[in-house]
Design an enzyme around this catalytic site. Sequence first.
Site, PDB file in Angstrom:
ATOM      1  N   LYS A 143       0.843  -1.206   0.000  1.00 20.97           N
ATOM      2  CA  LYS A 143       0.000   0.000   0.000  1.00 20.97           C
ATOM      3  C   LYS A 143       0.880   1.259   0.000  1.00 20.97           C
ATOM      4  O   LYS A 143       0.649   2.180  -0.764  1.00 20.97           O
ATOM      5  CB  LYS A 143      -0.880   0.018   1.230  1.00 20.97           C
ATOM      6  CG  LYS A 143      -1.518   1.369   1.559  1.00 20.97           C
ATOM      7  CD  LYS A 143      -2.428   1.321   2.766  1.00 20.97           C
ATOM      8  CE  LYS A 143      -1.714   1.470   4.074  1.00 20.97           C
ATOM      9  NZ  LYS A 143      -1.390   2.847   4.489  1.00 20.97           N
ATOM     10  N   ASN A 144       1.916   1.248   0.857  1.00 20.87           N
ATOM     11  CA  ASN A 144       2.693   2.476   1.050  1.00 20.87           C
ATOM     12  C   ASN A 144       3.727   2.720  -0.032  1.00 20.87           C
ATOM     13  O   ASN A 144       4.419   3.730  -0.001  1.00 20.87           O
ATOM     14  CB  ASN A 144       3.347   2.464   2.439  1.00 20.87           C
ATOM     15  CG  ASN A 144       2.293   2.591   3.531  1.00 20.87           C
ATOM     16  OD1 ASN A 144       1.115   2.882   3.238  1.00 20.87           O
ATOM     17  ND2 ASN A 144       2.667   2.329   4.753  1.00 20.87           N
ATOM     18  N   ARG A 163      -5.242  11.001   4.708  1.00 21.84           N
ATOM     19  CA  ARG A 163      -4.309  12.075   4.929  1.00 21.84           C
ATOM     20  C   ARG A 163      -3.064  11.967   4.056  1.00 21.84           C
ATOM     21  O   ARG A 163      -2.432  12.959   3.712  1.00 21.84           O
ATOM     22  CB  ARG A 163      -3.917  12.188   6.384  1.00 21.84           C
ATOM     23  CG  ARG A 163      -3.338  10.924   6.989  1.00 21.84           C
ATOM     24  CD  ARG A 163      -2.747  11.212   8.313  1.00 21.84           C
ATOM     25  NE  ARG A 163      -1.934  12.404   8.255  1.00 21.84           N
ATOM     26  CZ  ARG A 163      -0.734  12.479   7.669  1.00 21.84           C
ATOM     27  NH1 ARG A 163      -0.259  11.410   7.048  1.00 21.84           N
ATOM     28  NH2 ARG A 163      -0.067  13.590   7.661  1.00 21.84           N
ATOM     29  N   CYS A 178      -4.776  12.127  13.065  1.00 21.15           N
ATOM     30  CA  CYS A 178      -5.603  10.906  13.060  1.00 21.15           C
ATOM     31  C   CYS A 178      -5.386  10.244  14.432  1.00 21.15           C
ATOM     32  O   CYS A 178      -4.724  10.796  15.308  1.00 21.15           O
ATOM     33  CB  CYS A 178      -5.189   9.987  11.922  1.00 21.15           C
ATOM     34  SG  CYS A 178      -3.540   9.315  12.123  1.00 21.15           S
ATOM     35  N   ARG A 204       0.375  14.112  12.981  1.00 23.02           N
ATOM     36  CA  ARG A 204       0.722  13.933  11.563  1.00 23.02           C
ATOM     37  C   ARG A 204       1.040  15.274  10.883  1.00 23.02           C
ATOM     38  O   ARG A 204       0.400  15.692   9.946  1.00 23.02           O
ATOM     39  CB  ARG A 204      -0.390  13.202  10.807  1.00 23.02           C
ATOM     40  CG  ARG A 204      -0.895  11.934  11.445  1.00 23.02           C
ATOM     41  CD  ARG A 204       0.142  10.842  11.623  1.00 23.02           C
ATOM     42  NE  ARG A 204       0.635  10.286  10.385  1.00 23.02           N
ATOM     43  CZ  ARG A 204       0.069   9.272   9.730  1.00 23.02           C
ATOM     44  NH1 ARG A 204      -1.046   8.764  10.170  1.00 23.02           N
ATOM     45  NH2 ARG A 204       0.597   8.793   8.625  1.00 23.02           N
ATOM     46  N   ASP A 249       4.893   0.460  12.296  1.00 16.60           N
ATOM     47  CA  ASP A 249       3.697  -0.184  11.731  1.00 16.60           C
ATOM     48  C   ASP A 249       3.551  -1.642  12.151  1.00 16.60           C
ATOM     49  O   ASP A 249       2.515  -2.252  11.870  1.00 16.60           O
ATOM     50  CB  ASP A 249       3.724  -0.111  10.205  1.00 16.60           C
ATOM     51  CG  ASP A 249       3.529   1.300   9.703  1.00 16.60           C
ATOM     52  OD1 ASP A 249       3.699   1.530   8.493  1.00 16.60           O
ATOM     53  OD2 ASP A 249       3.233   2.176  10.528  1.00 16.60           O
ATOM     54  N   ARG A 294      -8.461  -0.487   5.168  1.00 16.40           N
ATOM     55  CA  ARG A 294      -7.615   0.504   4.489  1.00 16.40           C
ATOM     56  C   ARG A 294      -6.297  -0.122   4.050  1.00 16.40           C
ATOM     57  O   ARG A 294      -5.679   0.331   3.089  1.00 16.40           O
ATOM     58  CB  ARG A 294      -7.308   1.685   5.434  1.00 16.40           C
ATOM     59  CG  ARG A 294      -8.472   2.617   5.695  1.00 16.40           C
ATOM     60  CD  ARG A 294      -8.002   3.818   6.498  1.00 16.40           C
ATOM     61  NE  ARG A 294      -6.743   4.302   5.940  1.00 16.40           N
ATOM     62  CZ  ARG A 294      -5.715   4.719   6.695  1.00 16.40           C
ATOM     63  NH1 ARG A 294      -5.810   4.721   8.012  1.00 16.40           N
ATOM     64  NH2 ARG A 294      -4.600   5.150   6.139  1.00 16.40           N
TER      65      ARG A 294
HETATM   66  C1  EPZ Z   1       4.350   6.828   6.356  1.00 14.34           C
HETATM   67  O1  EPZ Z   1       3.572   7.837   6.942  1.00 14.34           O
HETATM   68  C2  EPZ Z   1       3.432   5.608   6.273  1.00 14.34           C
HETATM   69  N1  EPZ Z   1       2.263   5.924   5.443  1.00 14.34           N
HETATM   70  C3  EPZ Z   1       2.970   5.213   7.675  1.00 14.34           C
HETATM   71  O2  EPZ Z   1       2.197   4.014   7.560  1.00 14.34           O
HETATM   72  C4  EPZ Z   1       4.200   4.908   8.526  1.00 14.34           C
HETATM   73  O3  EPZ Z   1       3.797   4.615   9.848  1.00 14.34           O
HETATM   74  C5  EPZ Z   1       5.139   6.133   8.543  1.00 14.34           C
HETATM   75  O4  EPZ Z   1       5.482   6.486   7.173  1.00 14.34           O
HETATM   76  C6  EPZ Z   1       6.416   5.864   9.309  1.00 14.34           C
HETATM   77  O5  EPZ Z   1       7.074   4.771   8.759  1.00 14.34           O
HETATM   78  C7  EPZ Z   1       2.395   5.918   4.094  1.00 14.34           C
HETATM   79  O6  EPZ Z   1       3.461   5.694   3.561  1.00 14.34           O
HETATM   80  C8  EPZ Z   1       1.154   6.213   3.296  1.00 14.34           C
HETATM   81  P1  EPZ Z   1       6.399  10.245   8.422  1.00 14.34           P
HETATM   82  P2  EPZ Z   1       4.124   9.373   6.948  1.00 14.34           P
HETATM   83  O7  EPZ Z   1       6.259  11.485   7.610  1.00 14.34           O
HETATM   84  O8  EPZ Z   1       4.799   9.666   5.678  1.00 14.34           O
HETATM   85  C9  EPZ Z   1       6.469  13.494  11.870  1.00 14.34           C
HETATM   86  C10 EPZ Z   1       0.362   2.611   7.901  1.00 14.34           C
HETATM   87  O9  EPZ Z   1      -0.040   2.049   8.933  1.00 14.34           O
HETATM   88  N2  EPZ Z   1       6.429  14.455  10.759  1.00 14.34           N
HETATM   89  O10 EPZ Z   1       7.649   9.462   8.346  1.00 14.34           O
HETATM   90  O11 EPZ Z   1       3.022  10.257   7.399  1.00 14.34           O
HETATM   91  C11 EPZ Z   1       5.105  12.835  12.031  1.00 14.34           C
HETATM   92  O12 EPZ Z   1       4.286  13.640  12.857  1.00 14.34           O
HETATM   93  C12 EPZ Z   1       0.820   4.057   7.962  1.00 14.34           C
HETATM   94  O13 EPZ Z   1       0.436   2.061   6.769  1.00 14.34           O
HETATM   95  C13 EPZ Z   1       6.623  15.806  11.043  1.00 14.34           C
HETATM   96  O14 EPZ Z   1       6.833  16.194  12.184  1.00 14.34           O
HETATM   97  O15 EPZ Z   1       5.213   9.259   8.127  1.00 14.34           O
HETATM   98  C14 EPZ Z   1       5.427  11.516  12.670  1.00 14.34           C
HETATM   99  O16 EPZ Z   1       5.523  11.681  14.068  1.00 14.34           O
HETATM  100  C15 EPZ Z   1       0.602   4.686   9.327  1.00 14.34           C
HETATM  101  N3  EPZ Z   1       6.553  16.708  10.017  1.00 14.34           N
HETATM  102  C16 EPZ Z   1       6.799  11.181  12.102  1.00 14.34           C
HETATM  103  O17 EPZ Z   1       7.328  12.392  11.559  1.00 14.34           O
HETATM  104  C17 EPZ Z   1       6.323  16.307   8.716  1.00 14.34           C
HETATM  105  O18 EPZ Z   1       6.280  17.172   7.815  1.00 14.34           O
HETATM  106  C18 EPZ Z   1       6.755  10.114  11.008  1.00 14.34           C
HETATM  107  O19 EPZ Z   1       6.054  10.648   9.941  1.00 14.34           O
HETATM  108  C19 EPZ Z   1       6.136  14.936   8.457  1.00 14.34           C
HETATM  109  C20 EPZ Z   1       6.192  14.025   9.485  1.00 14.34           C
END
Ligand code: EPZ
Length: 422
Positions: free
Chosen positions: A22-23, A92, A116, A121, A305, A397
Amino acid sequence: MDKLVIEGGKPLSGTIVIQGAKNAALPILAASLLADGTTTLDHVPDLLDIDVMLNILRELGCRAEHTGGTVVLDTETAHISHVPEALMRQMRSSIFLMGPLLARFGETQVYQPGGCAIGERKIDLHLEGLQALGAEIEELGNRIICRADKLRGADIHLSFPSVGATENIMMAAALAEGRTTISNAAREPEIQDLQGFLNAMGAKIMGAGTDTITIDGVQSLTPCRYKIIPDRIVAGTVMVAAAATRGQVTLQNTQPAHLSSLIHVLRRAGVQIVIDGDIIKVGCAARPRAVERIVTSPYPAFPTDLQSQVMVLLTLADGVSVLKETIFEGRLKHVDELSRMGADIRVDMNAAFIRGVPRLYGATVEATDLRAGAALVIAGLAAQGRTVVEQIHHIDRGYEKIETMLSRLGARISRYTPVPNN
Ligand code: EPZ
């Protein structure tokens, strides 16, 4: 709302083919907007999140079909650069449409995706990265208006290796003028798959999978046919379910190298794991051992995850384990539901202290997010008696017909769709 009804206590056994990731599919679908014409993607899973992304692309003017695991996407007629708020709120991660839309149209309008169940996020790293490439960004309430007459390469350092921000910047920089470097980039396999897809379209990107990615912008990109990598989180979920039910399961279509941190943890817990090419065999005949300390961190460390799923195994392990969640501030919501099934877990800040118990007991529980929902299904499979999991749209999802997948492994699980009382 659909529910899953599970009669627990039966070891899983048999062979399962793992779905596409998915990701990886979501950013690659967004990246298809960077080229005009028909892109074909194989091994795209049939999921709610994929449906939402395809509906957004249709709203933007694309034609999209998803049959038999293959998506055929014609972006020739894409003419709208604004993502509807209602659709953005459904998923999102549609925020990583910003980069491709900005590169294609020179402007875009999206909406704050909002938090969420698992956390706030934030998207500040996405916006800072696009600004570094020359985008002007205006935030009016929850609307984000982004303009760039010309995107120019830049040296970007991420204060946190955000997966989505790395992907957004890669996609915008692919058509920017000059070289972009992303330091402290996310290293997930899904980033590597996005690089593979973009380069198959003619982009010039190197370094995905390391903490420094270099993108040399090109004039244009060409649609292509591409196969999505296997879903490492779905594979990991099945591996934990096999271990938690003391079963014996063979997984086909995996990339074991993407699961090395989980394999290490499961072997420390006493789970037998045999790897043979893209096949992983998982077996656990005896009660697993506690694992002293697991900390979620960016790839290649232990993935957030898979945190809730492994917690279920640890609730049945012999001894005390500590699981620390460092990525998302709200990702321990499954603890309360597991405690209602008889688990012995104490939470202090972002750490869970898990003392193994002889067994879990079936109960009616509620999925609060995608992976917590998957964890509750595993708990139901391992528990004594009947478990009803509610709010399973969260699970749909990310897992293709989870009850069908698990039934193939001998699970006693069925989906219950209540008849609307009109
Ligand atoms: C991706 O989310 C995945 N989703 C998530 O999978 C996964 O948990 C996550 O990466 C971490 O591996 C998809 O790929 C669609 P991040 P993403 O940006 O990109 C902070 C699932 O279950 N952050 O690495 O949103 C954020 O708040 C989902 O399949 C900022 O502060 O993850 C979080 O605490 C859930 N500012 C941390 O970084 C930003 O601009 C990780 O977020 C962006 C992120």
